[in-house]
Design a protein around this motif. Structure first.
Motif, PDB file in Angstrom:
ATOM      1  N   GLY A  33       4.040   5.565   9.104  1.00  8.48           N
ATOM      2  CA  GLY A  33       3.078   4.868  10.017  1.00  8.48           C
ATOM      3  C   GLY A  33       1.796   4.420   9.365  1.00  8.48           C
ATOM      4  N   TYR A  34       1.482   3.423   9.546  1.00 10.03           N
ATOM      5  CA  TYR A  34       0.111   2.999   8.837  1.00 10.03           C
ATOM      6  C   TYR A  34      -0.649   1.926   9.618  1.00 10.03           C
ATOM      7  CZ  TYR A  34       3.229  -1.322   8.080  1.00 10.03           C
ATOM      8  OH  TYR A  34       4.046  -2.390   8.190  1.00 10.03           O
ATOM      9  N   ASP A  35      -2.147   1.689   9.511  1.00 11.90           N
ATOM     10  CA  ASP A  35      -2.977   0.948   9.777  1.00 11.90           C
ATOM     11  C   ASP A  35      -2.658  -0.471   8.950  1.00 11.90           C
ATOM     12  OD1 ASP A  35      -5.354  -0.708  10.298  1.00 11.90           O
ATOM     13  OD2 ASP A  35      -6.347   1.269  10.795  1.00 11.90           O
ATOM     14  N   GLY A  36      -2.300  -1.361  10.042  1.00 11.16           N
ATOM     15  CA  GLY A  36      -2.029  -2.902   9.267  1.00 11.16           C
ATOM     16  C   GLY A  36      -3.257  -3.465   8.369  1.00 11.16           C
ATOM     17  N   ILE A  91      -5.819  -4.672   2.937  1.00 19.27           N
ATOM     18  CA  ILE A  91      -6.981  -4.620   2.175  1.00 19.27           C
ATOM     19  C   ILE A  91      -6.474  -4.078   0.880  1.00 19.27           C
ATOM     20  CG2 ILE A  91      -9.199  -3.161   1.873  1.00 19.27           C
ATOM     21  CD1 ILE A  91      -9.573  -5.338   3.738  1.00 19.27           C
ATOM     22  N   TRP A  92      -5.462  -3.070   0.823  1.00 18.57           N
ATOM     23  CA  TRP A  92      -4.987  -2.588  -0.480  1.00 18.57           C
ATOM     24  C   TRP A  92      -4.359  -3.844  -1.077  1.00 18.57           C
ATOM     25  CZ3 TRP A  92      -4.180   2.091  -3.149  1.00 18.57           C
ATOM     26  CH2 TRP A  92      -2.995   1.755  -4.317  1.00 18.57           C
ATOM     27  N   SER A  93      -3.557  -4.593  -0.448  1.00 21.75           N
ATOM     28  CA  SER A  93      -2.896  -5.808  -1.085  1.00 21.75           C
ATOM     29  C   SER A  93      -4.006  -6.627  -1.537  1.00 21.75           C
ATOM     30  CB  SER A  93      -2.205  -6.786  -0.138  1.00 21.75           C
ATOM     31  OG  SER A  93      -1.040  -5.928   0.470  1.00 21.75           O
ATOM     32  N   CYS A  94      -5.337  -6.933  -1.036  1.00 24.23           N
ATOM     33  CA  CYS A  94      -6.517  -7.658  -1.543  1.00 24.23           C
ATOM     34  C   CYS A  94      -6.841  -7.110  -2.852  1.00 24.23           C
ATOM     35  CB  CYS A  94      -7.577  -7.771  -0.494  1.00 24.23           C
ATOM     36  SG  CYS A  94      -7.029  -8.693   0.994  1.00 24.23           S
ATOM     37  N   ALA A 134       0.989  -1.082   0.003  1.00 24.44           N
ATOM     38  CA  ALA A 134       0.191  -0.150   0.017  1.00 24.44           C
ATOM     39  C   ALA A 134       0.928   1.367  -0.073  1.00 24.44           C
ATOM     40  CB  ALA A 134      -1.099  -0.128   1.238  1.00 24.44           C
ATOM     41  N   PRO A 135       0.155   2.432  -0.628  1.00 27.40           N
ATOM     42  CA  PRO A 135       1.282   3.556  -0.556  1.00 27.40           C
ATOM     43  C   PRO A 135       1.569   4.104   0.748  1.00 27.40           C
ATOM     44  CG  PRO A 135      -0.954   3.920  -1.288  1.00 27.40           C
ATOM     45  CD  PRO A 135      -0.978   2.335  -1.428  1.00 27.40           C
ATOM     46  N   GLU A 136       0.772   4.031   1.776  1.00 25.79           N
ATOM     47  CA  GLU A 136       1.042   4.500   3.038  1.00 25.79           C
ATOM     48  C   GLU A 136       2.166   3.859   3.581  1.00 25.79           C
ATOM     49  OE1 GLU A 136      -1.818   3.217   2.305  1.00 25.79           O
ATOM     50  OE2 GLU A 136      -2.725   1.869   3.771  1.00 25.79           O
ATOM     51  N   VAL A 137       2.106   2.286   3.221  1.00 26.45           N
ATOM     52  CA  VAL A 137       3.504   1.622   3.853  1.00 26.45           C
ATOM     53  C   VAL A 137       4.831   2.358   3.223  1.00 26.45           C
ATOM     54  CG1 VAL A 137       4.614  -0.600   4.061  1.00 26.45           C
ATOM     55  CG2 VAL A 137       2.061  -0.440   4.106  1.00 26.45           C
ATOM     56  N   LEU A 138       4.717   2.460   2.089  1.00 27.89           N
ATOM     57  CA  LEU A 138       5.946   3.036   1.330  1.00 27.89           C
ATOM     58  C   LEU A 138       6.515   4.432   1.879  1.00 27.89           C
ATOM     59  CD1 LEU A 138       4.777   2.225  -2.414  1.00 27.89           C
ATOM     60  CD2 LEU A 138       6.726   1.174  -1.029  1.00 27.89           C
ATOM     61  N   VAL A 166      -7.756   2.590  -3.196  1.00 25.65           N
ATOM     62  CA  VAL A 166      -7.802   4.148  -2.932  1.00 25.65           C
ATOM     63  C   VAL A 166      -6.636   4.560  -2.020  1.00 25.65           C
ATOM     64  CG1 VAL A 166      -8.978   5.691  -1.653  1.00 25.65           C
ATOM     65  CG2 VAL A 166     -10.060   3.905  -2.908  1.00 25.65           C
ATOM     66  N   VAL A 167      -5.894   5.612  -2.577  1.00 25.03           N
ATOM     67  CA  VAL A 167      -4.692   5.978  -1.799  1.00 25.03           C
ATOM     68  C   VAL A 167      -4.722   6.316  -0.218  1.00 25.03           C
ATOM     69  CG1 VAL A 167      -2.902   7.721  -1.877  1.00 25.03           C
ATOM     70  CG2 VAL A 167      -3.681   7.030  -4.028  1.00 25.03           C
ATOM     71  N   ASP A 168      -5.925   7.177  -0.046  1.00 26.89           N
ATOM     72  CA  ASP A 168      -6.049   7.352   1.247  1.00 26.89           C
ATOM     73  C   ASP A 168      -6.660   6.379   1.980  1.00 26.89           C
ATOM     74  OD1 ASP A 168      -6.956   8.517   3.701  1.00 26.89           O
ATOM     75  OD2 ASP A 168      -7.909  10.270   2.783  1.00 26.89           O
ATOM     76  N   PRO A 169      -5.784   5.980   2.876  1.00 27.72           N
ATOM     77  CA  PRO A 169      -6.409   4.663   3.624  1.00 27.72           C
ATOM     78  C   PRO A 169      -7.785   4.925   4.561  1.00 27.72           C
ATOM     79  CG  PRO A 169      -4.417   5.399   4.800  1.00 27.72           C
ATOM     80  CD  PRO A 169      -4.463   6.133   3.464  1.00 27.72           C
ATOM     81  N   CYS A 170      -7.978   6.350   4.837  1.00 27.97           N
ATOM     82  CA  CYS A 170      -9.322   6.572   5.648  1.00 27.97           C
ATOM     83  C   CYS A 170     -10.387   6.504   4.658  1.00 27.97           C
ATOM     84  CB  CYS A 170      -9.190   7.767   6.229  1.00 27.97           C
ATOM     85  SG  CYS A 170      -7.824   7.889   7.249  1.00 27.97           S
ATOM     86  N   LYS A 171     -10.302   6.509   3.323  1.00 26.35           N
ATOM     87  CA  LYS A 171     -11.269   6.564   2.515  1.00 26.35           C
ATOM     88  C   LYS A 171     -11.457   5.011   1.840  1.00 26.35           C
ATOM     89  CE  LYS A 171     -11.293  11.109   1.486  1.00 26.35           C
ATOM     90  NZ  LYS A 171     -10.569  12.336   0.751  1.00 26.35           N
TER      91      LYS A 171
END
Ligand code: ATP
Length: 270
Positions: A174-177, A182-185, A166-170, A235-240
Motif C-alpha cells: 500500500g502506498y500514498d499516490g 513525488i518520487w517519480s518527479c 517509488a520503492p513503496e509501490v514495489l 527518499v526511501v521513506d515516503p513519510c520523510k
C-alpha cells in the motif's frame, strides 16, 4: 483527420483540424473491440474522466469525446513539440530549462493531487512539450482517483515504469499516490539534469535493489542546491520525502516561478 502522430497500446493518435476554426487538434482513436477483449475499458474511461477533471495549463486538455459502435474518438489539444523524452535523449539540460520544466511538472502534479488524482506513471515519455516549450502532462491511463483507495486509505495496485517507480509501490504494502508521484518527479529532475537515470542496471533486480536503498550518485556538474533538492525527493521513506508545499519553498525551485491559473470541471461521467 490527418497524419498519424503516434501509437499507444490500444489507440492511434492522429493530427486533426477543427473545420469551423481551422485549429489543430490531436485525435486519439480507440478500438472498442480490442479494449473490451483486453478488459481495459475501465482504464480508458478512467483516463477520459481524469483528463476532464484536471484542466491545468500543464496538462493536455481534452476537448470532446465521441463514439461510434466500434470506436471512441478523444479530441485533445494538439501538442506540437513532441515528448520531453526526445529532448532529454539528445543530452542533458542546463539548470535553468530543467528548473522551468520541473516547476511546471510540480505545478501540474500539485493540481492533480488537489483534485484527488494521482498520475502513477510520470516519466519523460508521458510529458509533451507545446510550441512555446511548455510542459503538457499526458497519459493518465494508470492514474488513480479517491475511489480507488482501500479502507487503509492507500493505493495497492503495483503500476508504473521500473526506473521511475517509488520503492513503496514495489513493496506492495500500500502506498500514498501523491508521495509516489513525488518520487517519480525526483527521478525526472535527475534525468533532466544528468541525461541518464539515477537507478540503472542491466539486471532489473539489481536496479530494484538500488531503488529500495535510494542508491544513486549525482554527477559532478549538479549544483549543490539541485543536489540538495534531489536528495529530499529521492527518499526511501515516503513519510520523510519532501512534500509539494515544501518543494515550493525550496530556493532552487522558486527562482522565476509563478503559479499558473488552473481550473477544473466537476467530474462528469463518461
Ligand atoms: P500507452 O497506450 O502504452 O500508454 P502512449 O502513452 O504512447 O502509450 P498515447 O497516449 O495513445 O499512447 O499516445 C501515443 C503517441 O501520440 C504519444 O507518444 C505522443 O507522441 C502522441 N500524442 C499523444 N497525445 C498527443 C497530443 N495531444 N498532441 C500531440 N501528440 C500526441
Amino acid at each position: 483527420m490527418g497524419r498519424l502522430l503516434g501509437q499507444g497500446t490500444f489507440a492511434k493518435v492522429y493530427h486533426g483540424k477543427q473545420l469551423n476554426s481551422g485549429d489543430s487538434v490531436a485525435i486519439k482513436v480507440i478500438n472498442k473491440d480490442r479494449v473490451r477483449k483486453e478488459g481495459m475499458m475501465d482504464q480508458i474511461q478512467r483516463e477520459i474522466s481524469v483528463m476532464r477533471l484536471v484542466r491545468h495549463p500543464n496538462v493536455v486538455e481534452i476537448k470532446e469525446v465521441m463514439a461510434t459502435k466500434t470506436k471512441i474518438f478523444v479530441i485533445m489539444e494538439y501538442v506540437k513539440g513532441g515528448e520531453l523524452f526526445r529532448k532529454v535523449s539528445k543530452g542533458r539540460l542546463k539548470e535553468d530549462p530543467a528548473r522551468k520544466y520541473f516547476q511546471q511538472i510540480i505545478s501540474a502534479v500539485d493540481f492533480c493531487h488537489s483534485r484527488g488524482v494521482f498520475h502513477r506513471d510520470l516519466k519523460p515519455e508521458n510529458i509533451l512539450l507545446d510550441e512555446n516549450d511548455n510542459i503538457k502532462i499526458s497519459d493518465f491511463g494508470l492514474s488513480a482517483l479517491p475511489q480507488h483507495l482501500r479502507n487503509d486509505g492507500l493505493l495497492h495496485t503495483q503500476c508504473g515504469t521500473p526506473a521511475y517507480v517509488a520503492p513503496e509501490v514495489l513493496r506492495s504494502k500500500g502506498y500514498d499516490g501523491s508521495k509516489a508521484d513525488i518520487w517519480s518527479c525526483g527521478v525526472i529532475l535527475f534525468v533532466l539534469l544528468a541525461g541518464f537515470l539515477p537507478f540503472r542496471d542491466e539486471n532489473i533486480m539489481d536496479m530494484y535493489r538500488k531503488v529500495f536503498r535510494a542508491e544513486f550518485e549525482c554527477p559532478p556538474w549538479f549544483s549543490s542546491e539541485s543536489k540538495r533538492l534531489i536528495s529530499k525527493l529521492l527518499v526511501v521513506d515516503p513519510c520523510k520525502r519532501i512534500t509539494v508545499p515544501a518543494i515550493m519553498r525550496v530556493p532552487w525551485f522558486v527562482k522565476g516561478f509563478t503559479r499558473p491559473v488552473a481550473f477544473s470541471l466537476d467530474q462528469e461521467k463518461f
